[in-house]
Design a protein around this motif. Structure first.
Motif, PDB file in Angstrom:
ATOM      1  N   ASN A   1       0.806  -1.216   0.000  1.00  0.00           N
ATOM      2  CA  ASN A   1       0.000   0.000   0.000  1.00  0.00           C
ATOM      3  C   ASN A   1       0.842   1.269   0.000  1.00  0.00           C
ATOM      4  O   ASN A   1       1.829   1.365   0.718  1.00  0.00           O
ATOM      5  CB  ASN A   1      -0.908   0.023   1.234  1.00  0.00           C
ATOM      6  N   PHE A   2       0.409   2.241  -0.806  1.00  0.00           N
ATOM      7  CA  PHE A   2       0.880   3.622  -0.743  1.00  0.00           C
ATOM      8  C   PHE A   2      -0.352   4.500  -0.553  1.00  0.00           C
ATOM      9  O   PHE A   2      -1.332   4.363  -1.302  1.00  0.00           O
ATOM     10  CB  PHE A   2       1.571   4.062  -2.042  1.00  0.00           C
ATOM     11  N   ASN A   3      -0.320   5.390   0.437  1.00  0.00           N
ATOM     12  CA  ASN A   3      -1.380   6.386   0.577  1.00  0.00           C
ATOM     13  C   ASN A   3      -1.043   7.556  -0.340  1.00  0.00           C
ATOM     14  O   ASN A   3       0.104   8.006  -0.367  1.00  0.00           O
ATOM     15  CB  ASN A   3      -1.486   6.874   2.015  1.00  0.00           C
TER      16      ASN A   3
ATOM     17  N   ASN B   1       3.802  12.135   5.646  1.00  0.00           N
ATOM     18  CA  ASN B   1       5.155  12.168   6.174  1.00  0.00           C
ATOM     19  C   ASN B   1       5.772  10.795   5.930  1.00  0.00           C
ATOM     20  O   ASN B   1       5.381   9.820   6.558  1.00  0.00           O
ATOM     21  CB  ASN B   1       5.131  12.495   7.671  1.00  0.00           C
ATOM     22  N   LEU B   2       6.727  10.722   5.031  1.00  0.00           N
ATOM     23  CA  LEU B   2       7.350   9.447   4.679  1.00  0.00           C
ATOM     24  C   LEU B   2       8.621   9.187   5.474  1.00  0.00           C
ATOM     25  O   LEU B   2       9.381   8.279   5.147  1.00  0.00           O
ATOM     26  CB  LEU B   2       7.643   9.413   3.176  1.00  0.00           C
ATOM     27  N   GLY B   3       8.841   9.982   6.504  1.00  0.00           N
ATOM     28  CA  GLY B   3      10.028   9.784   7.334  1.00  0.00           C
ATOM     29  C   GLY B   3      11.288   9.970   6.512  1.00  0.00           C
ATOM     30  O   GLY B   3      11.388  10.890   5.706  1.00  0.00           O
ATOM     31  N   GLU B   4      12.215   9.083   6.673  1.00  0.00           N
ATOM     32  CA  GLU B   4      13.477   9.166   5.960  1.00  0.00           C
ATOM     33  C   GLU B   4      13.448   8.366   4.662  1.00  0.00           C
ATOM     34  O   GLU B   4      14.482   8.165   4.025  1.00  0.00           O
ATOM     35  CB  GLU B   4      14.613   8.695   6.866  1.00  0.00           C
ATOM     36  N   CYS B   5      12.272   7.890   4.286  1.00  0.00           N
ATOM     37  CA  CYS B   5      12.090   7.162   3.020  1.00  0.00           C
ATOM     38  C   CYS B   5      13.052   5.973   2.932  1.00  0.00           C
ATOM     39  O   CYS B   5      13.647   5.722   1.889  1.00  0.00           O
ATOM     40  CB  CYS B   5      12.256   8.089   1.825  1.00  0.00           C
ATOM     41  N   GLU B   6      13.212   5.258   4.029  1.00  0.00           N
ATOM     42  CA  GLU B   6      14.108   4.103   4.058  1.00  0.00           C
ATOM     43  C   GLU B   6      13.403   2.829   3.602  1.00  0.00           C
ATOM     44  O   GLU B   6      13.868   1.735   3.864  1.00  0.00           O
ATOM     45  CB  GLU B   6      14.701   3.918   5.464  1.00  0.00           C
ATOM     46  N   PHE B   7      12.272   2.969   2.966  1.00  0.00           N
ATOM     47  CA  PHE B   7      11.559   1.820   2.415  1.00  0.00           C
ATOM     48  C   PHE B   7      11.305   2.110   0.947  1.00  0.00           C
ATOM     49  O   PHE B   7      11.341   3.254   0.512  1.00  0.00           O
ATOM     50  CB  PHE B   7      10.231   1.579   3.147  1.00  0.00           C
ATOM     51  N   HIS B   8      11.085   1.059   0.181  1.00  0.00           N
ATOM     52  CA  HIS B   8      10.784   1.261  -1.238  1.00  0.00           C
ATOM     53  C   HIS B   8      10.144   0.010  -1.805  1.00  0.00           C
ATOM     54  O   HIS B   8      10.195  -1.059  -1.209  1.00  0.00           O
ATOM     55  CB  HIS B   8      12.051   1.621  -2.026  1.00  0.00           C
TER      56      HIS B   8
ATOM     57  N   ILE C   1      13.115   5.894  -8.817  1.00  0.00           N
ATOM     58  CA  ILE C   1      12.251   6.982  -9.247  1.00  0.00           C
ATOM     59  C   ILE C   1      11.364   7.353  -8.059  1.00  0.00           C
ATOM     60  O   ILE C   1      11.241   6.582  -7.104  1.00  0.00           O
ATOM     61  CB  ILE C   1      11.385   6.583 -10.473  1.00  0.00           C
ATOM     62  N   THR C   2      10.765   8.551  -8.121  1.00  0.00           N
ATOM     63  CA  THR C   2       9.815   8.943  -7.077  1.00  0.00           C
ATOM     64  C   THR C   2       8.463   9.191  -7.701  1.00  0.00           C
ATOM     65  O   THR C   2       8.351   9.725  -8.802  1.00  0.00           O
ATOM     66  CB  THR C   2      10.251  10.220  -6.327  1.00  0.00           C
ATOM     67  N   ASP C   3       7.439   8.800  -6.963  1.00  0.00           N
ATOM     68  CA  ASP C   3       6.074   9.032  -7.422  1.00  0.00           C
ATOM     69  C   ASP C   3       5.606  10.409  -6.944  1.00  0.00           C
ATOM     70  O   ASP C   3       6.360  11.105  -6.253  1.00  0.00           O
ATOM     71  CB  ASP C   3       5.152   7.883  -6.988  1.00  0.00           C
ATOM     72  N   PRO C   4       4.395  10.842  -7.297  1.00  0.00           N
ATOM     73  CA  PRO C   4       3.939  12.188  -6.926  1.00  0.00           C
ATOM     74  C   PRO C   4       3.895  12.456  -5.422  1.00  0.00           C
ATOM     75  O   PRO C   4       3.929  13.610  -4.997  1.00  0.00           O
ATOM     76  CB  PRO C   4       2.531  12.262  -7.528  1.00  0.00           C
ATOM     77  N   ASP C   5       3.828  11.399  -4.600  1.00  0.00           N
ATOM     78  CA  ASP C   5       3.784  11.583  -3.154  1.00  0.00           C
ATOM     79  C   ASP C   5       5.143  11.411  -2.484  1.00  0.00           C
ATOM     80  O   ASP C   5       5.258  11.503  -1.272  1.00  0.00           O
ATOM     81  CB  ASP C   5       2.766  10.623  -2.530  1.00  0.00           C
ATOM     82  N   GLY C   6       6.175  11.151  -3.282  1.00  0.00           N
ATOM     83  CA  GLY C   6       7.520  11.030  -2.742  1.00  0.00           C
ATOM     84  C   GLY C   6       7.978   9.622  -2.425  1.00  0.00           C
ATOM     85  O   GLY C   6       9.070   9.430  -1.896  1.00  0.00           O
ATOM     86  N   TYR C   7       7.159   8.613  -2.736  1.00  0.00           N
ATOM     87  CA  TYR C   7       7.582   7.235  -2.507  1.00  0.00           C
ATOM     88  C   TYR C   7       8.689   6.864  -3.494  1.00  0.00           C
ATOM     89  O   TYR C   7       8.625   7.227  -4.668  1.00  0.00           O
ATOM     90  CB  TYR C   7       6.408   6.263  -2.688  1.00  0.00           C
ATOM     91  N   TRP C   8       9.691   6.140  -3.018  1.00  0.00           N
ATOM     92  CA  TRP C   8      10.797   5.689  -3.860  1.00  0.00           C
ATOM     93  C   TRP C   8      10.475   4.328  -4.447  1.00  0.00           C
ATOM     94  O   TRP C   8       9.957   3.447  -3.747  1.00  0.00           O
ATOM     95  CB  TRP C   8      12.079   5.592  -3.052  1.00  0.00           C
ATOM     96  N   ILE C   9      10.795   4.156  -5.720  1.00  0.00           N
ATOM     97  CA  ILE C   9      10.571   2.902  -6.437  1.00  0.00           C
ATOM     98  C   ILE C   9      11.884   2.527  -7.115  1.00  0.00           C
ATOM     99  O   ILE C   9      12.422   3.305  -7.899  1.00  0.00           O
ATOM    100  CB  ILE C   9       9.440   3.058  -7.464  1.00  0.00           C
ATOM    101  N   GLU C  10      12.373   1.338  -6.798  1.00  0.00           N
ATOM    102  CA  GLU C  10      13.643   0.860  -7.346  1.00  0.00           C
ATOM    103  C   GLU C  10      13.396   0.138  -8.662  1.00  0.00           C
ATOM    104  O   GLU C  10      12.450  -0.652  -8.778  1.00  0.00           O
ATOM    105  CB  GLU C  10      14.303  -0.098  -6.361  1.00  0.00           C
ATOM    106  N   ILE C  11      14.264   0.385  -9.621  1.00  0.00           N
ATOM    107  CA  ILE C  11      14.215  -0.299 -10.913  1.00  0.00           C
ATOM    108  C   ILE C  11      15.486  -1.135 -11.032  1.00  0.00           C
ATOM    109  O   ILE C  11      16.597  -0.611 -10.953  1.00  0.00           O
ATOM    110  CB  ILE C  11      14.104   0.701 -12.077  1.00  0.00           C
ATOM    111  N   VAL C  12      15.289  -2.440 -11.239  1.00  0.00           N
ATOM    112  CA  VAL C  12      16.379  -3.409 -11.285  1.00  0.00           C
ATOM    113  C   VAL C  12      16.341  -4.129 -12.624  1.00  0.00           C
ATOM    114  O   VAL C  12      15.268  -4.553 -13.062  1.00  0.00           O
ATOM    115  CB  VAL C  12      16.218  -4.445 -10.144  1.00  0.00           C
ATOM    116  N   PRO C  13      17.489  -4.291 -13.254  1.00  0.00           N
ATOM    117  CA  PRO C  13      17.494  -5.045 -14.514  1.00  0.00           C
ATOM    118  C   PRO C  13      17.336  -6.550 -14.258  1.00  0.00           C
ATOM    119  O   PRO C  13      17.778  -7.059 -13.230  1.00  0.00           O
ATOM    120  CB  PRO C  13      18.875  -4.749 -15.116  1.00  0.00           C
ATOM    121  N   GLN C  14      16.676  -7.209 -15.201  1.00  0.00           N
ATOM    122  CA  GLN C  14      16.577  -8.679 -15.141  1.00  0.00           C
ATOM    123  C   GLN C  14      17.989  -9.242 -15.233  1.00  0.00           C
ATOM    124  O   GLN C  14      18.747  -8.852 -16.104  1.00  0.00           O
ATOM    125  CB  GLN C  14      15.734  -9.192 -16.302  1.00  0.00           C
ATOM    126  N   ARG C  15      18.352 -10.134 -14.353  1.00  0.00           N
ATOM    127  CA  ARG C  15      19.710 -10.702 -14.353  1.00  0.00           C
ATOM    128  C   ARG C  15      19.649 -12.188 -14.556  1.00  0.00           C
ATOM    129  O   ARG C  15      18.758 -12.846 -14.223  1.00  0.00           O
ATOM    130  CB  ARG C  15      20.444 -10.390 -13.062  1.00  0.00           C
TER     131      ARG C  15
END
Length: 121
Positions: A8-10, A67-74, A107-121
């Motif tokens: 979930n993201f609010n 308030n996403l705190g220190e954004c230590e989650f993604h 990347i960041t979404d409009p609310d500041g959530y971080w989203i990691e992009i990883v290449p297929q390995r």
């Protein structure tokens, strides 16, 4: 047996978030729930290939950014089209951090959530 279901993201602006997730990650709504009194709306986004969904929660009376705190989650996504997606996100101006040594970026979404992009390995 237990398996992942959703995360979930609010969000403050549901339409803006839906547009972002469609353009940035090609996620589409797969189901939704609206409160009987319209006080909240839940929209579940899917990638079309797995059962895992991203739940966007919109609260009608919420006016302040979360308030996403220190954004230590993604949330992380893997792609078999890393270079093309990286360029798309660069063109969108949404890359907030790159770790070239590890071969990943965020990347960041409009609310500041971080989203990691990883290449297929």
């Amino acid at each position: 047996m237990i398996k992942f279901n959703h995360f979930n993201f609010n969000v403050l602006n549901l339409e803006k978030s839906l547009s972002f997730y469609k353009e940035a990650l090609n996620l589409e709504p797969v189901r939704e729930k609206i409160a009987d009194d319209d006080s909240f709306k839940l929209v579940y986004l899917g990638d079309g290939s797995s059962d895992f969904t991203l739940e966007l929660t919109w609260l009608r009376d919420r006016t302040e950014p979360y308030n996403l705190g220190e954004c230590e989650f993604h949330l992380a996504f893997v792609t078999d089209n890393y270079e093309s997606l990286h360029q798309h996100h660069k063109d969108m101006g949404i890359i907030c951090f790159e770790n070239e040594k590890m071969g990943i970026y965020f990347i960041t979404d409009p609310d500041g959530y971080w989203i990691e992009i990883v290449p297929q390995r």
